[in-house]
Design a protein around this motif. Sequence first.
Motif, PDB file in Angstrom:
ATOM      1  N   GLU A  51       0.889  -1.411   0.237  1.00 56.63           N
ATOM      2  CA  GLU A  51       0.006   0.019   0.037  1.00 56.63           C
ATOM      3  C   GLU A  51       0.856   1.095  -0.001  1.00 56.63           C
ATOM      4  N   LYS A  86      -5.978  -2.139 -10.478  1.00 56.53           N
ATOM      5  CA  LYS A  86      -7.290  -2.221  -9.668  1.00 56.53           C
ATOM      6  C   LYS A  86      -7.200  -3.560  -9.042  1.00 56.53           C
ATOM      7  N   GLN A 106      -7.019  -6.377  -6.511  1.00 57.72           N
ATOM      8  CA  GLN A 106      -7.314  -6.411  -4.892  1.00 57.72           C
ATOM      9  C   GLN A 106      -5.918  -7.124  -4.345  1.00 57.72           C
ATOM     10  N   THR A 107      -5.706  -8.215  -4.672  1.00 57.85           N
ATOM     11  CA  THR A 107      -5.209  -9.088  -4.077  1.00 57.85           C
ATOM     12  C   THR A 107      -3.961  -9.544  -5.034  1.00 57.85           C
TER      13      THR A 107
END
Length: 691
Positions: free
Chosen positions: A560, A674, A676-677
């Motif tokens: 992040e 985009k 997510q994992t």
Amino acid sequence: MSDTATAAKAPGSVRVGVQKFGTFLSGMIMPNIAAFIAWGLLTALFIPDGWLGSNSPIVAWQWADSAMLGGGTLADGTEATGLVGPIITFVLPLLIAFTGGNMVFGHRGGVVGALAALGVIIGAEGTVMFLGAMIAGPLAAWILKQVERLWEGKIRTGFEMLVNNFSAGFIGFFTALAAFFWLAPVMKWVTELLGGVVGWLVDTGLIPLASIIVEPAKVLFLNNAINHGVFTPIGSAQVEDMGRSLLFLVEANPGPGAGLLLAIAVFGVGAARATAPGALAIQFLGGIHEVYFPYVLAKPILIVGLIAGGASGVLTNVIFQSGLVAPASPGSIFAVLVQTAPGSHLGVILSVLISGAVTFLICAAFLLASRKRDLAADAAGGDGFADAVARTEANKGKSSAALSGLTGGATTTLTAPARTIERVVFACDAGMGSSAMGASVLRNKFKAAGIEGVNVTNKAIAALDGKADLVVTQQQLTDRAKQREQSAVHVSVDNFMNSPRYDEIVQLLLAQRTEGDAADAGGVPEAAPATRAEARAAAAETTGGDDDRVLSLGNVRIHEGAVSREEAIREAADLLEATGAVTGAYHDAMLAREQTVSTFMGNELAIPHGTNDAKDAVLASALTVIRYDGGVDWDGDRVTFVVGIAGRGDEHLSLLQNVALLFSDEEQVAELKKAQTPEELFALLRSVNED
């Protein structure tokens, strides 16, 4: 012959070594310039001779009214709560040390470097320890790095944080003590010696002679070692004692560059004259001095005007006893005026004007004396300005938006060679990463344009064999490629992923393969992009390898936050080593590659990999993909995706080329962002292999 070759290479190797050393010093200073500016403003306002003066109500205000803050004044460096003294004594050196340590070994290296620097600061007994921090910070981080290599890869899962914290803590403890007892006395003596020498040069009026070294060094990007290694530390110490220093203007004075560009704008010829007015605005107002370097390389005699102008500016500041309160970075006239010490504005402004005028007059004389020859050379198409821009970027070691703007973003217009182009080679230092991706992108463009019969490959520059018809390289490597492929057409690009020069290559090949109206169309015909299946087939024809073992789910990560370029390279190297693809030596080779040519590819992608000399450190082929949602500052470019590469043979190239196709499509990049994992990201990365 070997002795001659060695002697020929020596000057270049020395220049590169000094440039790297100066770049490293600059890397510690430049990120902290904001702190220098803040300190300079405090100094200009609140020292006894400052704008507000020691009797100002603001300066005289004591913090004693608050029990939590204690006593002290804003300018009183003898009190612990004073701002001016503690900032230069503690904050600035600690910031420098942390930055240097972070450059060597990430955040923990920065922490250990700051601890070691504190030992130097306290042990130096009041001497401003910029030089000590520049040594203690990186040195402590390097020691931590070497110590942790002893158990690298041997720590049991779950104990990594414990071991890392305690190892850094112990190294910080011992390096702080060593810096206090041993390094501090040495650095105090060195700092006082250098300060004494510079003070003597100022007192005797000989400091203007520094321009003889500084001005040529600037053009070759060698000035950082002098400016950030000597002038900034000693100048900051002089500000603490005298409230100003002329050392900040020895290198940063925008006057000489402005005088040079103005003379070329008036008396120059060709492309140099046409671009000089724009370069003048960028240099004088924006502070980007490197834009005038190509003009000097195109006509080296002009360096005499720069030296005379620089020396005149320094002499003016000596006469008027004027100077700045902090470094002017970038060297814009606005930054110079903001950092001008109280009472120094007349001298500083005159130093800029006089240095510019002297440079203008001398350069104008040289330009007028050779104007007839220059006009003839320009009429024959041989003024050499575009080549000078390319040489400037080669001296810098990386591409530059400011320099590229001088030639419109391209070096030369492609001219069709006598023979048909059938062999196109992308060449880079190692031949296994960026060149493979560039070859894939261009191959796809050829397919979309309907161009057939062209073999597009990638190689290391050392492997060029004289058989290529067209060679594509990054700008910094073009001269090396020309030595290996003297008869080929050479194309320089700023990055391998999305260079506009690819369309020029497509247009050139179309012109060779068509007749009549098609040859006169002057553009790339509209065509649907190659499908994924076609792209996969093209890659398979080239490599024929199995991709499954090259990129695994365990080598795909998402973070992040943001990290530094060095931290990103470290993580990529650690992942490659954990998979058994490389040895511990590969990390150093990745850093060495970055010092030579940036691995930034465009479209938020970087692909760090080792140099061609690191083949012994590669045990197997592997890729790692790390997405940093907070971004990575990749030497001025924003990177979100870091793809680490280790290549043995050709088995990694198929997947790497498919990754290149993904990142050449901005919509695909948006999809990758985009995910997510790691599982979703892995699936998208592998989707290019699906029909």
